[in-house]
Structures are given as structure tokens and as C-alpha cells.
Design an enzyme around this catalytic site. Structure first.
Site, PDB file in Angstrom:
ATOM      1  N   ASP A   1     -26.547  10.373  -3.305  1.00  0.00           N
ATOM      2  CA  ASP A   1     -27.164  11.670  -3.016  1.00  0.00           C
ATOM      3  C   ASP A   1     -27.311  12.488  -4.298  1.00  0.00           C
ATOM      4  O   ASP A   1     -26.318  12.938  -4.869  1.00  0.00           O
ATOM      5  CB  ASP A   1     -26.267  12.406  -1.996  1.00  0.00           C
ATOM      6  CG  ASP A   1     -26.922  13.631  -1.405  1.00  0.00           C
ATOM      7  OD1 ASP A   1     -27.421  14.458  -2.170  1.00  0.00           O
ATOM      8  OD2 ASP A   1     -26.919  13.749  -0.157  1.00  0.00           O
TER       9      ASP A   1
ATOM     10  N   HIS B   1     -37.606   9.716   3.092  1.00  0.00           N
ATOM     11  CA  HIS B   1     -37.120  10.941   2.456  1.00  0.00           C
ATOM     12  C   HIS B   1     -37.485  10.992   0.985  1.00  0.00           C
ATOM     13  O   HIS B   1     -37.909  12.021   0.470  1.00  0.00           O
ATOM     14  CB  HIS B   1     -35.602  11.026   2.638  1.00  0.00           C
ATOM     15  CG  HIS B   1     -34.992  12.256   2.063  1.00  0.00           C
ATOM     16  ND1 HIS B   1     -35.116  13.489   2.669  1.00  0.00           N
ATOM     17  CD2 HIS B   1     -34.278  12.470   0.929  1.00  0.00           C
ATOM     18  CE1 HIS B   1     -34.485  14.400   1.941  1.00  0.00           C
ATOM     19  NE2 HIS B   1     -33.965  13.804   0.881  1.00  0.00           N
TER      20      HIS B   1
END
Lengths: 422, 422
Positions: free
Chosen positions: A237, A327
């Protein structure tokens, strides 16, 4: 791990140390350095950053607790400086009777308390000074909501307002907005708890706590320095972040002119992650939703974590390798020389007790903290694309949202926000 | 710090390593070792515990994330093993339909999941295996409430029942009791969150979460190994503990015979600490309430932290130096050869968001975990004395309480609780 990897790690560490120094507007000599080449308060005079076998022998008890990150500088600490294991974000409302003078008094106390705590020194009113002695890279970062600027008789930047509503949102007012924001970070949870309490104690005559959000990353020393964090979906992330100390970072993050010059903006979103339904998706489905491999964060078009995704690549059947709904494709900003749609994210995981009586075994998610010079030009277009189409929306729900203006750093003797409020 | 202190630290480290090995019922060769002399999974073959300058050079990236604490052994891990920075205690209720067979199935899955996770291996059903890869000294400790034993058709020990009510208590049922208890500890909060979730996932067909309490101590590397923890009152907390690996510890903690032989009992009390009113007390008042100095935890009669308090000592005016109402005098157990009133405490701080709308700026306290062979003979007399008179009661309130029987450790291939349930 090969010897070459070790050397690369060491170079990365040294670079990170120099970057932290530059980011905080100070010489590299006082910067924070990575593990294995630490600079402690007791040891801040003659050692070189690289260390040596002799150094290691002479200082076997170098402690992360003794490391400090400089408070004073061009920019506030806690943004370009390495993200520590623990952070708490505190949103406050000014009391009705807090006028401009009281705001300035409050900020002077806050500045003094933060400067002392981050240096490992107890604030004047600290009745547990022993808990302040090991700051463990403590940082305190202060942000202003529109209410504080209004109370102080100053005009807020046009972008300092709640984000527009998105169809994906399920916002809880008690998890968003506020007049004042404190972001406190440290490698040690006890140092963090004590600092947060001391800061709130100094403020409580002028403000009340509206919300409190605490999060975590990997503990110091759990994985190699420089490893991108993982969230509770298991995803790597933050890969696409600009690197502190680079022109791309400075362009994206720091406000170039006006009273907030040297400051930035913080968009704070609390994003609930439905880990239970995510669990029902197989590994291929997860990787397609993200557009990256789970194992190492590399784009599905190959290479390593930090290689660029090839959005034009197609499968044998003619479909994009990185799906339109993924994403990584929807979030991707344009890194233009004028700032572009680049944000700097410094997120924290949260994992708290679920509501009693519910079926969930965990209440988990991400405290998504995004810094950028102009949230309307940088954050908003990305968020609009993601709200419109992003497969991850199926498993994530924004439940809190706030925007704050982060004033520049304070020089010694200055008050935080001085350029904005005086 | 002098060279002599370094050497003493190093000796303490080595002793702690050997103790951990003994405590877990295994040879010292596989024990967990302190910082600076770590034994990683990749490096478990030939290195000596002491390390050397050459070792330090060859392994500059030794990571706490890679360290493991053996799951299998005479005793469960997580009691005699060093307390890590983070712990979560989970209380569960068995579902109404969970019968004896279902209890045994649940424990077999739980044993397998715990053995894998603590070794840094993903459980079979783990869909985020990357989050299991850095266990960071993960331990999983399992306890039984009376309900589980009843469901499995086994008689509970006579002491396995809620504590008697004390006048100082303000217990909340949602923070106490339960049929099954999981204590999960790790140096890394992400490893902890993932492990807790995986364990609960494996259990959820048979049990539901009743309560969840998460706490912290100092992060690994914040202070020197062997430093006694401090609580959020700033007090050195746990000085009088017996030391793991000593006969006094073994006598106090491990049940000597019967189906629970090699196991122990856990008394878990959630103790709210009113930090705001504590703050109003001056330093002398605080030290008198405790009977110890705040700076170093030494008794008010002098010496160092680990020197015995002189309860007979009097001031010039004839008053006891350590007051009758002080915590240290009231809590003091009798270390008799027959077990005496000795407990082993392994507490964690908690600091969570206060109830919304309240005047408090923090909701803080201690997750007080006490292990002893017989809670009626050891814990209860101390607790009765403290409830009757202890100046600290003015600033502390027990709000949660539970007692669990901790079965002995499992050998490889065994199920946790096998000696009790089969």
C-alpha cells in the site's frame, strides 16, 4: 539475502537520513537515520552515519527510544519524515468562548509542548516526566480547520472545506471535520500515548476532543527499512508515492506561496475495509481488483514493485492486462511538471473491537492520510475517478472525512501557524 | 553509560534467553534471545547467543519480525516468555450448539492455526499469507472458562469461577468472563492483528467474540531489555515479580499435578486509571501512595528498584517510611516455600478514545494479567488486602474481571487441552 542487497539497503538508509534532514529544513547532520546507523541524543557529536563494526561494539544498546526527529524547520515534521509504527490523529473543536487571543495563546502552548516532547523533554506541566524521556522519533503535526482560521480572523484557503459528497461515502459526522487537528506519531506506543495526553491537557481550556483515530504500521525492525507498508487486505500500500527529498515530492506536497508557503493540506479519510467479504474473493480476483500482485506489489504487467504499470498491455484475447476497473489504473495520477494529480499518502491501519452483538470478528480499515499542495487540483480528481469506478469500492467504505490546512514549520522561538495568523 | 553497565546488560540478555528456553520446556538452543543477540529463523543453526563484531557485520538486518517463540512445549508460550510490546486478550462464548465433539474439533483447529502462525507460516485457510510471514515473537495462549469444561463434560477446578465481588469494583459484564480466552502477543501490531483475525476466523463456527481488550508496553528497542514496564501513571510496574526460570517462579505459576499440571490460572482485571485526578496529586503524594520512588521504582526506604522495601523503617517522627496505606505494603505477598502469596503479573497499558461527549481527554488503564497456580491461595488474599485498604484505590477502578484455567503446553501432534479434555 545477498551482500549486494545489504549494501543497497545501507545506501537507502543513508539516503533516507539525508532526506529527512532536508525535508525538515535542517542540515543532514541532525537528520534521523535508519536502524543500525542511529544517532541518539547521547551520541549526537562525532559519529559518522555509516557506522562501523567498532561503533557497533561500542554502542550495543543503541535504542530507537532515544532517537529524535527535529521539530523546528521549514516544514512541519511528520510528513516527509519516515512514517513510524504508531500514529494518532486527533480532531478538536474550539470551545465557544475561544477567541483570537485564546487561539494564539493555545498555539503558543502547543508549539512549546510539542517542541519539548519531540526532543524527549517533559513539557512544563508534565507530571509524569519519566514517560517523556524516550520519544522514539515522536513527531507532532498540527493542522487548521476552517473554524480556527475564522475564529482568528483570517481567511481560509478556498480549498479548505469538506470534500464534496461521493456516492460511495457513508460518512459519520463524529469521525470527521474539526477546527484543529493534531497528528502524533512515534515508534513506541507509550511515548505516543503520553505525548497525546500532554498535548490535549495543554489544549483543554480552549478546545474539546471531537474524534480520535489511532493506527499502526509495522513495528520498527519488523521488516527491512524502506519496505512499503501492507494494509489489512494484505496489499502492498503506497507504492506510487513520490519519494521525500525529490523535486516530484516537493512539487506535489509543499504549498509554494502565500501565508501557507512551506505548508501543505491533509485529507484524512477513514476507510472501512470489509475483510470478511474480501476473504471470499480468490487470489486472482484480488490481484485483478488491485492491478498488482499480492506477493510483491508489482504491477500485473510484470517487473518489480516500483516498475511502472503498462496500461497498454493486452492479453492474448485482447483484454487489458490491468483491467479498466482496477484500483491502480483508476488511482493513477499524472506526474506533470506543474504538480499534476500526484498526492503523498502516509496511511495507517486500524483494527478495533467490532460493535458488540454484531456478526463481525473485526472492524478494520485504513486511516488514509493524503498530503498535497492543493487538494482540489490533486486529490479530488483521483477521488472522483475512484468513486466513479474502482473495483475495490465493493469491499471498502469511507466512513470519516476531514480536510485540514497544515501551516509551515516553526523556527525556534516561533509559534506554529505564525505566518498564517499574525 | 559505562562499559560495566553494557556487560551487565549483555549478561542479563543471555540469562533471559536461557530462561525463555527453560520456561517453554525446551533446550536453550531454541530459546528466544534478546535484542543484539537475536536468533532468526534463517539463522537457527550454528551461531552462538553472544554474537560478535563479525556476526554483527554479517547480519546487519537481523529483524525482530523474523524471530519466533516456540509454540510446543511443557508450558504454553506467552507466560514465562518475555512480554512483547502488543497483546490482545479475546474472550469468547461458545455457541449454544457447540457440543463436546465441536469443542474438540475447534481446539484441534486452534492448535494447528496457532502452531503455524507462531512459526511464521500461514494457516491453511489464510487468504493473506504475506501478513503471516513476519511473526515478530508471536505467542498464542489459550485459556478455558468453566463453560467450556462443562460443555466438554469435564469438571472445572474449584477455583475456576468469577472472583468474589469487591467494594472497589464497578464491573461491566461485557468486559469479563467467557468460555474461552485467547491471549495473542507480538512485537509487531500488524502480525498481531492478522493472527488474531485468523484465529477468530477458525473459531467462528463454534464461538462468538464476547470482549476484546488490546494493550501495549514499550516497543521493542525503545528501552534496554530487562527494564520493568511503566504504566500510564508513570509508575514502574511489576518490580516484585518472580523471575521466569527461577524455582520461585515455577512454584508460583505452574500447577503441580492433576489434569492441568504444567498449566496455570489467569486472572484478568481491566483497571481504569483516572489519570486526570492522579495529575492533581503532587509527586510526594504519589510516591507515598505507591511506596516507591517514581524516578526509578526503588522503595522509599532506599536502594535500587529490586531491593526489598524495609517495612519496619520509621521516620524521625516515628511514622513508617512506607505508609500503611501504600500499595507496595498492601500488595506484598509472602514468598513461602509452599507457594505463598506470590503472583506473576504481565500487565498491558490501554489507552482508547473516551466516550463521546464526556469531559475526559483519555480513557486509560491497565489490563492486569496475573498468573498463579492457585488463584484462591495466591491472588485472592492480595486482592482482599488491596480492596480493604490501598491508597491507589482512589484513582483506580476495576471495570472488568475474568478467571481462566490455562492448560499446559502441547507437544507436537497434540491438541491444546488434551490432558484436560481427553
Amino acid at each position: 539475502m545477498s551482500r549486494g542487497d545489504h549494501d543497497a539497503d545501507r545506501r537507502r538508509l543513508l539516503r533516507a537520513g539525508a532526506i529527512a534532514g532536508v525535508g525538515a529544513g535542517i542540515g543532514a547532520g541532525a537528520g534521523v537515520l535508519g536502524a543500525g546507523a542511529v544517532r541518539t541524543r547521547e551520541d549526537a557529536l562525532g559519529r559518522t552515519a555509516a557506522g562501523s563494526a567498532a561503533d557497533a561494539e561500542a554502542a550495543p544498546t543503541a535504542l530507537i527510544g532515544e532517537e529524535t526527529i527535529p521539530f523546528h524547520g521549514t516544514h512541519q515534521a511528520g510528513i516527509a519524515t519516515p512514517a513510524p509504527a504508531h500514529a494518532v490523529f486527533l480532531g478538536l473543536d474550539l470551545r465557544p468562548e475561544t477567541d483570537r487571543d485564546a487561539v494564539l495563546r493555545m498555539l503558543r502552548v502547543l508549539t512549546d509542548d510539542a517542541a519539548r516532547l519531540t526532543a524527549g523533554t517533559a513539557p512544563l506541566a508534565d507530571t509524569e516526566p519519566e514517560l517523556a524521556a524516550a520519544p522514539a522519533r515522536l513527531t507532532v503535526t498540527v493542522g487548521f480547520g476552517p473554524g480556527l482560521l475564522q475564529r482568528a480572523g483570517r481567511e481560509a484557503p478556498a480549498w479548505l472545506a469538506p470534500l464534496p459528497a461521493f456516492a460511495i461515502d457513508a460518512l459519520r459526522p463524529e469521525l470527521g471535520d474539526g477546527d484543529l487537528m493534531l497528528q502524533v506519531g512515534a515508534e513506541d506506543p507509550l511515548a505516543l500515548a503520553h505525548a497525546a495526553r500532554m498535548l490535549l491537557k495543554g489544549l483543554r481550556g480552549a478546545a474539546t476532543v471531537r474524534w480520535r483515530q489511532q493506527g499502526f504500521r509495522r513495528a520498527h525492525g519488523t521488516v527491512r527499512p524502506g519496505t512499503t507498508m501492507r494494509n489489512l487486505f494484505g496489499q502492498v500500500d503506497g507504492t506510487a508515492n513520490p519519494q521525500p527529498g525529490t523535486p516530484a515530492f516537493d512539487r506535489a506536497v509543499w504549498i509554494p506561496e502565500g501565508p501557507f508557503a512551506g505548508g501543505t493540506s491533509l485529507v484524512l479519510r477513514r476507510i472501512r475495509m470489509d475483510v470478511d467479504t474480501w476473504d471470499e474473493l480468490d487470489r486472482t480476483g484480488r490481484e485483478e481488483a488491485m492491478g498488482r500482485r499480492l506477493a510483491d506489489g508489482a504491477p500485473l504487467t510484470g517487473g518489480g514493485e516500483h516498475d511502472a504499470p503498462d496500461f497498454a498491455a493486452r492479453t492474448e484475447n485482447g483484454f487489458p492486462v490491468i483491467a479498466e476497473f482496477s484500483h491502480v489504473r483508476r488511482a493513477r495520477g499524472v506526474d506533470a511538471a506543474d504538480g499534476g494529480q500526484v498526492i503523498f499518502r502516509r496511511a495507517y491501519n486500524y483494527d478495533v473491537a467490532p460493535d458488540p452483538g454484531g456478526a463481525e470478528i473485526s472492524e478494520s480499515g485504513l486511516i488514509f492520510a493524503s498530503y498535497q499542495a492543493d487538494p482540489r487540483a490533486q486529490f479530488l480528481p483521483i477521488q472522483e475517478r475512484l468513486a466513479e469506478l474502482d473495483l475495490l469500492n465493493q469491499w471498502t467504505t469511507p466512513i470519516g472525512s476531514a480536510v485540514f490546512a497544515i501551516p509551515p514549520g516553526a523556527a525556534e522561538g516561533e509559534m506554529l501557524g505564525q505566518s498564517v495568523l499574525e
